[in-house]
Design a protein around this motif. Sequence first.
Motif, PDB file in Angstrom:
ATOM      1  N   GLN A  67       0.829  -1.212   0.000  1.00 19.01           N
ATOM      2  CA  GLN A  67       0.000   0.000   0.000  1.00 19.01           C
ATOM      3  C   GLN A  67       0.864   1.262   0.000  1.00 19.01           C
ATOM      4  O   GLN A  67       0.350   2.373   0.056  1.00 19.01           O
ATOM      5  N   GLY A  68       2.165   1.055   0.029  1.00 18.20           N
ATOM      6  CA  GLY A  68       3.065   2.208  -0.014  1.00 18.20           C
ATOM      7  C   GLY A  68       3.339   2.820   1.341  1.00 18.20           C
ATOM      8  O   GLY A  68       3.927   3.891   1.435  1.00 18.20           O
ATOM      9  N   ASP A  69       2.894   2.164   2.433  1.00 14.78           N
ATOM     10  CA  ASP A  69       3.168   2.709   3.765  1.00 14.78           C
ATOM     11  C   ASP A  69       4.492   2.178   4.294  1.00 14.78           C
ATOM     12  O   ASP A  69       4.854   1.029   4.029  1.00 14.78           O
ATOM     13  N   ILE A  70       5.140   3.014   5.064  1.00 17.54           N
ATOM     14  CA  ILE A  70       6.389   2.565   5.670  1.00 17.54           C
ATOM     15  C   ILE A  70       6.066   1.418   6.616  1.00 17.54           C
ATOM     16  O   ILE A  70       5.135   1.491   7.424  1.00 17.54           O
ATOM     17  N   TRP A  71       6.808   0.353   6.506  1.00 17.54           N
ATOM     18  CA  TRP A  71       6.480  -0.863   7.226  1.00 17.54           C
ATOM     19  C   TRP A  71       7.491  -1.156   8.330  1.00 17.54           C
ATOM     20  O   TRP A  71       7.147  -1.295   9.488  1.00 17.54           O
ATOM     21  N   LYS A  72       8.737  -1.240   7.980  1.00 15.52           N
ATOM     22  CA  LYS A  72       9.749  -1.504   9.010  1.00 15.52           C
ATOM     23  C   LYS A  72      11.129  -0.990   8.594  1.00 15.52           C
ATOM     24  O   LYS A  72      11.374  -0.716   7.423  1.00 15.52           O
ATOM     25  N   ILE A  73      11.988  -0.897   9.604  1.00 12.00           N
ATOM     26  CA  ILE A  73      13.368  -0.474   9.353  1.00 12.00           C
ATOM     27  C   ILE A  73      14.263  -1.582   9.895  1.00 12.00           C
ATOM     28  O   ILE A  73      14.079  -2.030  11.030  1.00 12.00           O
TER      29      ILE A  73
END
Length: 745
Positions: A67-73
């Motif tokens: 969905q284009g959302d930041i998920w993890k680092i």
Amino acid sequence: MKTNRRSFIKISGAGLGAAAVAGSAINFAHGSIINEAIPDVKVAERTPTYCEICFWKCAGWVTKNDQGDIWKIEGHKDDPHCNGRLCPRGTGGVGMYYDEDRLKTPLIRVEKDGKQVFKQATWAEAFKVVGDKLKQIAKDHGPECVALFTHGSGGKFLGHFMKAYGSPHVTAPSFAQCRGPREVAFYATYGEGVLSPERTDIRNTKCLVLIGSHIGENMHNGQVQEMSQAIDNGATIITVDPRFSTAASKSKHWLPIKPSTDIALLLSWIHVIIKEGWYDKEYVEKYTFGFDQLKAHVEPFTPEWAYGKTTIEPKVIRETAKEMANASPSVIIHPGRHVTWYGDDTQRLRAVAILNALLGSWGRRGGFYNPDKVSIPDFPHPAYPKPKKSYLDMMDGKYSLATEVISNGLCDVTTPAPERDCNIKAWIVNGTNLIHTLPDQKKTLEAIDSLELLVAIDTMPMEITGYADVVLPECTYLERYDAIRNSPHREPVISLRMPATKPKYDSKPDWWIAQQLGFEMGLDEYFQYKDIEEVLDWQLKQVGSSLAEMQKLGVKKMKRAYDDLYIPDGADYQFNTNTGKIELYSTELQNEGFDPMPVFTEHAQPPVGFYRLNYGRTPVHTFSRTSNNPNLVDIMPENDLWVNPRVAKLWGSKNGQYVWLKNQDDIVSQFSIKVRITERIRWDSVYMAHGFGHSNKKLSRAFGKGASDTELISNVKYDPIMGGTGMRENFVTILTEKPETVAAS
Ligand SMILES: Nc1nc2c(c(=O)[nH]1)N[C@H]1C(S)=C(S)[C@@H](COP(=O)(O)OP(=O)(O)OC[C@H]3O[C@@H](n4cnc5c(=O)[nH]c(N)nc54)[C@H](O)[C@@H]3O)O[C@H]1N2
Ligand SMILES: Nc1nc2c(c(=O)[nH]1)N[C@H]1C(S)=C(S)[C@@H](COP(=O)(O)OP(=O)(O)OC[C@H]3O[C@@H](n4cnc5c(=O)[nH]c(N)nc54)[C@H](O)[C@@H]3O)O[C@H]1N2
Ligand code: SF4
Ligand SMILES: [Mo]
């Protein structure tokens, strides 16, 4: 714009387009961040970054979902700062992006119905207000009367703006409130600093001595990892700390020193090592200056003498000195990092530097290595104008040995005083919450009150923004490019931060803010580039890479210029000091009228019914910058007050009870703090994590949670050598009832 007696404005949510972030239910689970609102996530894309949650700057990869959302680092495996693993704060950095309390638009302070409020503004309006005022100040007083306080990556761009404007006054609290005394002491001794990341060869050491350096709670990633490695390899750990820290729990020797007496212990260790002939004779002979003076100087400082000062038994002092000598030269007496404690900090760090020199650890495997870094040129620009005055001129020649601009010094010369014909008129404050960062809040607030302009650039409505005339919302590190991270390390290594996604709201990166301010001020010739990509690509090409390559790699290691990680055995070596030697006896300090060798002085002890206010780090937070981060608040919502059982008994305190604190100057904590009864703290001190006790209601998770150490630090011991603010000579007593008067902030 002049706002006499400026009032603190709580940034109002109303009308600010404060749309709550859909799907921001982020929980911290098993060391990674899981966005529960969106099931069955497919990983779509990853972009490189380096972490901004603390100044270790670990490199990592940001992953987005489809969905284009930041998920993890995640950590970058080629990066020596993290070796593929981020600490919980770094993983939780996603929360900074999703925090719905973020600053959303520029704000300008205006008078409305006789009250000061913030008005939402466009960037153009905000730049016009700032630009007009800066032009006026330059005309009336000179550009030198403007100061930039900055902590973090964006300082590079704003610093360039300041120098183009004509002010040399760029300062970071990481000097005079943090590692300054250490750098000055090591320069005086070795002609070089310890740097960041520290050049300590912890992974190869045989003996690590930590003096109030609480690695493990101080979560500087690579260091924590190397310390575990050293422990696995059988290294001896010696921890000197009045508190039973995490590091103390991993140590062979824990020395629960009486606070403020470390110089006595260090002098005594030096005494024993010289007396017993345990020092590295060849190294001392070849590389050092002033051994005979040192030997005579430490003659009286026997372990029996030190016992009377430190409460550490003579036997333990001798035993631990022997441990260090056995490991020599693979031994590190760690210089620490936040070392502004008692005002004689440069001298304490000199003693640390001297002890390392006697044991031959500087430039040796398992001691201190010689780091290397890439030399990245600045994007071409015209020469900066030459400043005509410096804040040091306004300070009576004090602190001549400071190697960087002192934040508290700039604060001091902001408040008008009869002895000064000139003072600082405007502050630009970027990425530093000065209200919680500088000790002696009264002084900070007085200085702020006399400013003609205060611009705060931040991501969050932190306390400092409430005092600003103009607030500029920066986007988070996950939404922007920044300067190339260029670390001194065993191998030179660079790292790229690029946007993982578009900035939320109307927030913008510092590089853009600096450039636009430059245009507003007519400084166009200093900002001749289309955007930051052009700058980064040009810079990277100068060092044999490119933006396209770094977007793929994230991290790139380079070759060392010379094979000199350690000083080759017996090699001739010229140190960058007056004598070309390691100065056990400092000619530089002597020339400036200071003690050339460290001297122990007594410090005040808590009066009856009071306890020394001890403070430090906690693993899942960084200062005040994370205290509203949804992910990290989930793990630790507030700080607590460590109290010795003896003290708890005296006050009838129970675990979990909320108390207020009052300091020696009758300053009472604004909020209460939860008691935690533990043997891990001495009976003469209490302890809390720094960064809590926020007073801005717009920090919906952090407001009123825990207490602030800063508001209780009103007694500051200034280091006469470099101006650092010693903060550990404050004493508090416990109030079990809510007091009527509380600290102003
Ligand atoms: N009482 C007390 N004082 C201390 C210390 C202590 O232990 N106790 N520690 C000292 C030490 S060691 C240090 S290094 C300093 C640290 O001092 P600071 O760096 O000032 O610490 P923070 O409180 O984290 O403030 C960081 C500010 O930057 C903002 N910020 C975070 N990310 C960004 C960003 O990407 N862009 C912008 N523009 N802003 C951002 C945060 O919202 C916050 O307002 O404090 C020193 N002062
Ligand atoms: N999780 C986390 N990690 C961080 C940070 C963070 O905010 N959060 N901040 C980073 C930064 S910028 C810095 S500068 C470092 C700071 O971290 P360090 O330099 O390691 O530690 P300090 O904060 O100076 O020291 C805290 C320790 O000193 C002890 N102490 C207090 N008084 C005395 C004394 O008189 N003598 C001795 N020997 N010990 C004493 C305290 O009990 C405590 O254990 O941490 C870094 N790492
Ligand atoms: S140590 Fe943790 S918070 Fe600091 S830069 Fe690394 S991952 Fe980020
Ligand atoms: Mo620091």
